[in-house]
Design a protein around this motif. Structure first.
Motif, PDB file in Angstrom:
ATOM      1  N   VAL A 162      82.958  41.841  -7.987  1.00 24.45           N
ATOM      2  CA  VAL A 162      81.448  42.365  -7.965  1.00 24.45           C
ATOM      3  C   VAL A 162      80.421  41.354  -8.107  1.00 24.45           C
ATOM      4  CG1 VAL A 162      79.943  43.851  -9.294  1.00 24.45           C
ATOM      5  CG2 VAL A 162      82.309  44.900  -8.925  1.00 24.45           C
ATOM      6  N   GLY A 163      80.762  40.303  -9.005  1.00 21.99           N
ATOM      7  CA  GLY A 163      79.827  39.411  -8.967  1.00 21.99           C
ATOM      8  C   GLY A 163      79.896  38.396  -7.692  1.00 21.99           C
ATOM      9  N   VAL A 164      80.794  38.165  -7.245  1.00 24.10           N
ATOM     10  CA  VAL A 164      80.658  37.589  -5.857  1.00 24.10           C
ATOM     11  C   VAL A 164      79.899  38.356  -4.698  1.00 24.10           C
ATOM     12  CG1 VAL A 164      82.205  36.775  -3.758  1.00 24.10           C
ATOM     13  CG2 VAL A 164      83.220  36.368  -6.347  1.00 24.10           C
ATOM     14  N   ALA A 165      80.067  39.744  -4.646  1.00 27.54           N
ATOM     15  CA  ALA A 165      79.311  40.521  -3.997  1.00 27.54           C
ATOM     16  C   ALA A 165      77.841  40.250  -4.191  1.00 27.54           C
ATOM     17  CB  ALA A 165      79.873  42.039  -4.086  1.00 27.54           C
ATOM     18  N   LEU A 166      77.490  40.360  -5.523  1.00 29.67           N
ATOM     19  CA  LEU A 166      76.014  40.237  -5.727  1.00 29.67           C
ATOM     20  C   LEU A 166      75.613  38.879  -5.359  1.00 29.67           C
ATOM     21  CD1 LEU A 166      75.978  41.641  -9.251  1.00 29.67           C
ATOM     22  CD2 LEU A 166      75.153  42.664  -7.325  1.00 29.67           C
ATOM     23  N   ALA A 167      76.363  37.692  -5.353  1.00 29.23           N
ATOM     24  CA  ALA A 167      75.879  36.432  -4.928  1.00 29.23           C
ATOM     25  C   ALA A 167      75.979  36.509  -3.443  1.00 29.23           C
ATOM     26  CB  ALA A 167      77.069  35.496  -5.511  1.00 29.23           C
ATOM     27  N   GLN A 168      76.694  37.137  -2.504  1.00 33.39           N
ATOM     28  CA  GLN A 168      76.514  37.290  -1.188  1.00 33.39           C
ATOM     29  C   GLN A 168      75.496  37.971  -0.630  1.00 33.39           C
ATOM     30  OE1 GLN A 168      80.490  38.757  -0.492  1.00 33.39           O
ATOM     31  NE2 GLN A 168      81.270  36.551   0.025  1.00 33.39           N
ATOM     32  N   ILE A 183      68.156  37.275 -11.646  1.00 34.98           N
ATOM     33  CA  ILE A 183      69.627  37.787 -11.779  1.00 34.98           C
ATOM     34  C   ILE A 183      69.926  38.065 -13.263  1.00 34.98           C
ATOM     35  CG2 ILE A 183      71.941  36.842 -11.306  1.00 34.98           C
ATOM     36  CD1 ILE A 183      70.593  34.428  -9.864  1.00 34.98           C
ATOM     37  N   ALA A 184      70.343  39.053 -13.433  1.00 38.02           N
ATOM     38  CA  ALA A 184      70.532  39.911 -14.668  1.00 38.02           C
ATOM     39  C   ALA A 184      72.181  39.916 -14.919  1.00 38.02           C
ATOM     40  CB  ALA A 184      70.179  41.380 -14.693  1.00 38.02           C
ATOM     41  N   GLY A 185      72.609  39.723 -16.150  1.00 37.72           N
ATOM     42  CA  GLY A 185      73.987  39.602 -16.546  1.00 37.72           C
ATOM     43  C   GLY A 185      74.860  38.276 -16.405  1.00 37.72           C
ATOM     44  N   GLY A 186      75.315  37.796 -17.448  1.00 40.47           N
ATOM     45  CA  GLY A 186      75.873  36.464 -17.693  1.00 40.47           C
ATOM     46  C   GLY A 186      76.809  36.138 -16.722  1.00 40.47           C
ATOM     47  N   ASP A 187      77.762  37.058 -16.334  1.00 43.63           N
ATOM     48  CA  ASP A 187      78.754  36.591 -15.439  1.00 43.63           C
ATOM     49  C   ASP A 187      78.367  36.676 -14.088  1.00 43.63           C
ATOM     50  OD1 ASP A 187      80.774  36.207 -17.422  1.00 43.63           O
ATOM     51  OD2 ASP A 187      81.392  38.482 -17.394  1.00 43.63           O
ATOM     52  N   SER A 188      77.345  37.623 -13.833  1.00 43.71           N
ATOM     53  CA  SER A 188      76.617  37.725 -12.661  1.00 43.71           C
ATOM     54  C   SER A 188      75.683  36.418 -12.339  1.00 43.71           C
ATOM     55  CB  SER A 188      75.912  38.762 -12.247  1.00 43.71           C
ATOM     56  OG  SER A 188      76.467  40.066 -12.664  1.00 43.71           O
ATOM     57  N   SER A 189      75.263  35.988 -13.323  1.00 45.63           N
ATOM     58  CA  SER A 189      74.275  34.723 -12.989  1.00 45.63           C
ATOM     59  C   SER A 189      75.125  33.815 -12.528  1.00 45.63           C
ATOM     60  CB  SER A 189      73.644  34.695 -14.480  1.00 45.63           C
ATOM     61  OG  SER A 189      72.539  35.590 -14.551  1.00 45.63           O
ATOM     62  N   GLY A 190      76.362  33.722 -13.089  1.00 46.75           N
ATOM     63  CA  GLY A 190      77.036  32.173 -12.803  1.00 46.75           C
ATOM     64  C   GLY A 190      77.492  32.486 -11.352  1.00 46.75           C
ATOM     65  N   GLU A 191      78.044  33.593 -11.181  1.00 46.07           N
ATOM     66  CA  GLU A 191      78.333  34.020  -9.753  1.00 46.07           C
ATOM     67  C   GLU A 191      77.404  33.647  -8.778  1.00 46.07           C
ATOM     68  OE1 GLU A 191      81.491  33.934  -8.701  1.00 46.07           O
ATOM     69  OE2 GLU A 191      82.650  34.832 -10.243  1.00 46.07           O
ATOM     70  N   VAL A 192      76.111  34.291  -8.772  1.00 40.94           N
ATOM     71  CA  VAL A 192      75.052  34.005  -7.855  1.00 40.94           C
ATOM     72  C   VAL A 192      74.714  32.569  -7.727  1.00 40.94           C
ATOM     73  CG1 VAL A 192      72.813  34.883  -7.433  1.00 40.94           C
ATOM     74  CG2 VAL A 192      74.486  36.495  -8.132  1.00 40.94           C
ATOM     75  N   ALA A 193      74.245  31.962  -8.902  1.00 45.04           N
ATOM     76  CA  ALA A 193      73.571  30.934  -9.221  1.00 45.04           C
ATOM     77  C   ALA A 193      74.738  29.677  -8.314  1.00 45.04           C
ATOM     78  CB  ALA A 193      73.482  30.298 -10.344  1.00 45.04           C
ATOM     79  N   SER A 194      75.975  29.794  -8.677  1.00 46.29           N
ATOM     80  CA  SER A 194      76.940  29.198  -7.866  1.00 46.29           C
ATOM     81  C   SER A 194      76.868  29.103  -6.388  1.00 46.29           C
ATOM     82  CB  SER A 194      78.237  29.272  -8.506  1.00 46.29           C
ATOM     83  OG  SER A 194      78.265  29.134 -10.237  1.00 46.29           O
ATOM     84  N   ALA A 195      76.547  30.111  -5.856  1.00 47.44           N
ATOM     85  CA  ALA A 195      76.693  30.339  -4.408  1.00 47.44           C
ATOM     86  C   ALA A 195      75.433  29.934  -3.615  1.00 47.44           C
ATOM     87  CB  ALA A 195      76.752  31.886  -4.271  1.00 47.44           C
ATOM     88  N   LEU A 196      74.412  29.527  -4.338  1.00 50.26           N
ATOM     89  CA  LEU A 196      73.263  29.229  -3.714  1.00 50.26           C
ATOM     90  C   LEU A 196      73.031  27.918  -3.193  1.00 50.26           C
ATOM     91  CD1 LEU A 196      70.816  31.710  -5.703  1.00 50.26           C
ATOM     92  CD2 LEU A 196      72.109  32.216  -3.516  1.00 50.26           C
ATOM     93  N   ASP A 197      73.859  26.787  -3.348  1.00 48.58           N
ATOM     94  CA  ASP A 197      73.532  25.605  -2.836  1.00 48.58           C
ATOM     95  C   ASP A 197      72.775  24.853  -3.891  1.00 48.58           C
ATOM     96  OD1 ASP A 197      75.352  25.842  -1.005  1.00 48.58           O
ATOM     97  OD2 ASP A 197      73.834  26.390   0.657  1.00 48.58           O
TER      98      ASP A 197
END
Length: 462
Positions: free
Chosen positions: A373-379, A395-409
């Protein structure tokens, strides 16, 4: 009694280095130091010499991690390299930054395991732990952790969210007992009584606890006085360097003490940002606080788009669901509305209560499904940034923030403005010109006022 000589000024160079157990907590720590006037940079991966050279004035350096949701085996494989890299910078304090609600268990995000790994890298004969942070409505009293929500305080094992956390529910508010499940290390406490009796009493209590076995020593923080004295105890007791597993309460305590000595500016402050025409936001939080913020956003003109979890976890339906979300969010942006893509609205949402069944239907474990789910939010966010010239995102949510920020170069973050306590507005540093200078807020589930997303849009500090 061992001597703890009082400093006469802050030393030059690096004052603190830390590894954050999630991305939102990492920006929280960065906010405190930046507001104290101390140049701080947060790297999204372990920095090399070239990356460090871009920030020669940094007094605090952090690495944003994801260990809060990881197993002890993952921590044993990943954390030593990060700790070693930070210790090589010779900071007087090396911190494993934890959440102020102490999210952890023996199986997931074990703070005890992180301490056992980290104390090897500095020579201290104690490992201070400061968790209370009054600005964040977190209070430690006689070793027990309390948190306020909605203007009411709760012992953490009776907190409406943390007592029912889907991964690491808190069933014990005494942090000594909670932590003892995660490590065999000796655990002590300097409580509020010696802290309020003066520096000498607190030092004497600490001296009775120090030892070659490097015990964890919890330090109570209830109010401004105990916060300042906790900072004094840690800073003046650091010796040749100590490792500390602490929340941003450590940063608040240090800043309070340094400020009392006149070593840093008297009043913490960050610039204000101002409005932008539109933002894009994604949320993977199950918190009732974030649910209220999504409801506020919906009522105030945001285009709130629910992610279909069954579709996004399905091998043959995932691509179509992501395309739908990016297209719908793009249409909102074109119409001048801010899109907010979310996976759930609060702990009682069917997407949360039925998540195990949804994951099983996709042939995934709960943990793997949550990560997907976190990866999907990142994509989704990456798709929006690749197709729209957005200046600011949330970005809201601790785990989500990690997934999203990590995917943005993005290579690193610095604080550019104040927002909600614990969730500053950050500036992205990137070799990708579409990302460099991007403004983003990483928000933990419990953070922010009801109008948080509106505050991000308008650049208002709450």
């Amino acid at each position: 009694m061992s001597q703890l000589p009082e400093s006469t000024a802050l030393p030059d160079g690096l004052l603190l280095a830390y590894y954050g157990d999630d991305f939102t907590g990492s920006t929280d720590a960065m906010e405190v130091m930046s507001a104290a006037g101390l140049s701080t940079v947060l790297f999204l991966r372990t920095p090399d010499a070239a990356m460090l050279a871009r920030f020669p004035e940094a007094r605090c350096i952090g690495i944003a991690g994801s260990s809060r949701g990881r197993s002890p085996q993952w921590m044993e494989a990943q954390l030593p390299a990060a700790f070693e890299a930070l210790a090589a910078l010779h900071p007087p304090l090396l911190q494993y930054k934890v959440c102020s609600t102490f999210d952890s268990s023996p199986e997931t995000g074990s703070i005890g395991r992180a301490i056992d790994l980290g104390v090897r890298y500095l020579p201290g004969d104690w490992s201070p732990m400061v968790v209370g942070a009054p600005r964040l409505k977190r209070y430690q009293l006689f070793g027990n952790l309390f948190a306020a929500v909605g203007g009411e305080g709760y012992r953490l094992d009776r907190h409406p969210t943390m007592s029912r956390h889907p991964v690491t529910p808190m069933d014990e508010a005494d942090l000594r007992r909670h932590l003892q499940r995660q490590t065999t290390r000796r655990i002590g406490l300097v409580d509020m009584l010696p802290l309020r009796d003066g520096a000498l009493a607190a030092r004497e209590r600490l001296d009775g606890l120090r030892g070659k076995d490097v015990p964890v020593v919890l330090v109570d923080v209830l109010d401004d006085e105990t916060q300042r004295e906790a900072g004094r105890l840690v800073w003046e007791g650091r010796g040749e360097g100590v490792f500390s597993a602490s929340s941003s309460g450590l940063q608040y305590a240090l800043a309070a003490y340094w400020r009392s000595r006149g070593w840093i500016a008297g009043q913490p402050a960050l610039p204000q940002a101002g409005p932008v025409p539109v933002i894009a936001a994604v949320s993977g939080s199950c918190s009732p606080v974030t649910a209220g913020q999504i409801a506020w956003a919906r009522a105030h003109g945001f285009a709130c788009l629910r992610m279909d979890l069954a579709a996004v976890l399905g091998e043959h339906t995932r691509a179509a669901e992501l395309a739908r979300l990016v297209a719908a969010a793009g249409e909102a942006i074109a119409a001048g509305r801010s899109p907010l893509v979310f996976s759930a609205e609060g702990p009682d949402d069917p997407a949360v209560t039925g998540f195990d069944a949804i994951a099983a239907g996709a042939g995934l474990s709960r943990a793997d499904a949550a990560r997907q789910v976190g990866v999907a939010l990142a994509q989704t966010m990456r798709g929006l940034l690749d197709t729209h010239a957005l200046q600011r995102i949330a970005i809201a949510g601790g785990d989500s923030s990690g997934e999203v920020a990590s995917a943005l170069d993005i290579a690193a973050l610095s604080v550019c403005a104040g927002m909600a306590p614990g969730a500053p507005l950050c500036r992205a540093w990137s070799d990708n010109p579409r990302r460099d200078g991007l403004e983003l807020v990483l928000k933990g589930g419990q953070i922010g006022a009801p109008g948080f997303f509106g505050d991000v849009l308008e650049g208002r500090a709450s």
